[in-house]
Scaffold this motif. Structure first.
Motif, PDB file in Angstrom:
ATOM      1  N   THR A  11      66.472 -11.607  40.649  1.00  0.00           N
ATOM      2  CA  THR A  11      66.709 -10.443  39.803  1.00  0.00           C
ATOM      3  C   THR A  11      66.654 -10.797  38.321  1.00  0.00           C
ATOM      4  OG1 THR A  11      68.154  -9.583  41.544  1.00  0.00           O
ATOM      5  CG2 THR A  11      68.334  -8.554  39.365  1.00  0.00           C
ATOM      6  N   ASN A  12      65.849 -10.032  37.610  1.00  0.00           N
ATOM      7  CA  ASN A  12      65.760 -10.114  36.150  1.00  0.00           C
ATOM      8  C   ASN A  12      65.428 -11.518  35.642  1.00  0.00           C
ATOM      9  OD1 ASN A  12      66.273  -7.375  35.991  1.00  0.00           O
ATOM     10  ND2 ASN A  12      68.465  -7.657  35.694  1.00  0.00           N
ATOM     11  N   ARG A  14      63.713 -13.588  33.315  1.00  0.00           N
ATOM     12  CA  ARG A  14      63.211 -13.277  31.973  1.00  0.00           C
ATOM     13  C   ARG A  14      62.339 -14.424  31.476  1.00  0.00           C
ATOM     14  NH1 ARG A  14      66.308  -8.919  30.272  1.00  0.00           N
ATOM     15  NH2 ARG A  14      68.156  -8.628  31.571  1.00  0.00           N
ATOM     16  N   ASP A  31      58.051 -10.769  25.968  1.00  0.00           N
ATOM     17  CA  ASP A  31      59.001 -10.861  27.065  1.00  0.00           C
ATOM     18  C   ASP A  31      58.487 -10.077  28.259  1.00  0.00           C
ATOM     19  OD1 ASP A  31      60.831 -12.284  25.492  1.00  0.00           O
ATOM     20  OD2 ASP A  31      61.740 -10.437  24.730  1.00  0.00           O
ATOM     21  N   ILE A  33      60.108  -9.151  32.364  1.00  0.00           N
ATOM     22  CA  ILE A  33      61.247  -9.262  33.276  1.00  0.00           C
ATOM     23  C   ILE A  33      60.709  -9.078  34.685  1.00  0.00           C
ATOM     24  CG2 ILE A  33      63.490  -8.328  33.932  1.00  0.00           C
ATOM     25  CD1 ILE A  33      63.657  -7.223  31.008  1.00  0.00           C
ATOM     26  N   ASN A  35      61.253  -9.016  38.846  1.00  0.00           N
ATOM     27  CA  ASN A  35      62.141  -8.832  39.985  1.00  0.00           C
ATOM     28  C   ASN A  35      61.332  -9.024  41.261  1.00  0.00           C
ATOM     29  OD1 ASN A  35      64.976  -7.813  39.120  1.00  0.00           O
ATOM     30  ND2 ASN A  35      63.513  -6.851  37.734  1.00  0.00           N
ATOM     31  N   ASP A 101      58.479  -5.861  34.447  1.00  0.00           N
ATOM     32  CA  ASP A 101      58.727  -4.950  33.332  1.00  0.00           C
ATOM     33  C   ASP A 101      58.217  -5.593  32.053  1.00  0.00           C
ATOM     34  OD1 ASP A 101      60.840  -2.535  33.836  1.00  0.00           O
ATOM     35  OD2 ASP A 101      61.106  -4.156  35.292  1.00  0.00           O
ATOM     36  N   SER A 111      60.898   0.220  28.750  1.00  0.00           N
ATOM     37  CA  SER A 111      59.875  -0.692  29.249  1.00  0.00           C
ATOM     38  C   SER A 111      58.842   0.068  30.065  1.00  0.00           C
ATOM     39  CB  SER A 111      60.491  -1.795  30.115  1.00  0.00           C
ATOM     40  OG  SER A 111      60.926  -1.277  31.349  1.00  0.00           O
ATOM     41  N   SER A 113      56.804  -0.716  33.711  1.00  0.00           N
ATOM     42  CA  SER A 113      56.826  -1.658  34.820  1.00  0.00           C
ATOM     43  C   SER A 113      55.739  -1.322  35.827  1.00  0.00           C
ATOM     44  CB  SER A 113      58.185  -1.671  35.511  1.00  0.00           C
ATOM     45  OG  SER A 113      58.433  -0.441  36.160  1.00  0.00           O
TER      46      SER A 113
END
Length: 121
Positions: A11-12, A14, A31, A33, A35, A101, A111, A113
């Motif tokens: 999860t997440n 980064r 950046d 993200i 998942n 994302d 964001s 995604s």
């Protein structure tokens, strides 16, 4: 005991990578993200409590980190597909889903995604 497949969730995660086709996106890392959800049969793992019988999510995560941080991607679709391929390499994996994302991709949105899923034989 009849237990369903194990579901691993990362999860997440980064990371930073080159993503996009506009000039500024090609010159500056952004950046992302990530998942990830992976299903695999864990019956042997929970019966034996043997690490060799479990899917090693740390190995998968390290492969994802290396690929994303060292890569360059024009499209979110390519990035997500590549991560999905990494997640489904192990023969035990029955299903995987990856969502990436891209924060601040649109002016008035948190964001953008994209999600891809794969069912494995």
């Amino acid at each position: 005991m009849n237990i369903s497949d194990a579901i691993i969730r990362i999860t997440n995660l980064r990371l930073r990578t080159y993503i996009g086709f506009n000039q500024d996106e090609m010159e500056k890392q952004q950046d992302v993200i990530i998942n990830i959800k992976i299903h695999y049969p864990a019956e042997k793992a929970y019966q034996t409590d043997n690490v060799e019988e479990a899917l090693n999510y740390k190995v998968i995560t390290k492969q994802v980190i290396h690929h994303v941080e060292e890569g360059r991607f024009l499209l979110l679709e390519k990035l997500v597909a590549d991560v999905l391929d990494i997640c489904t390499q192990h023969v035990w994996v029955k299903y995987a889903s990856v969502t990436v994302d891209k924060p601040h991709a649109l002016r008035f949105a948190d964001s953008v995604s994209l999600t891809l899923e794969k069912y494995c034989d």
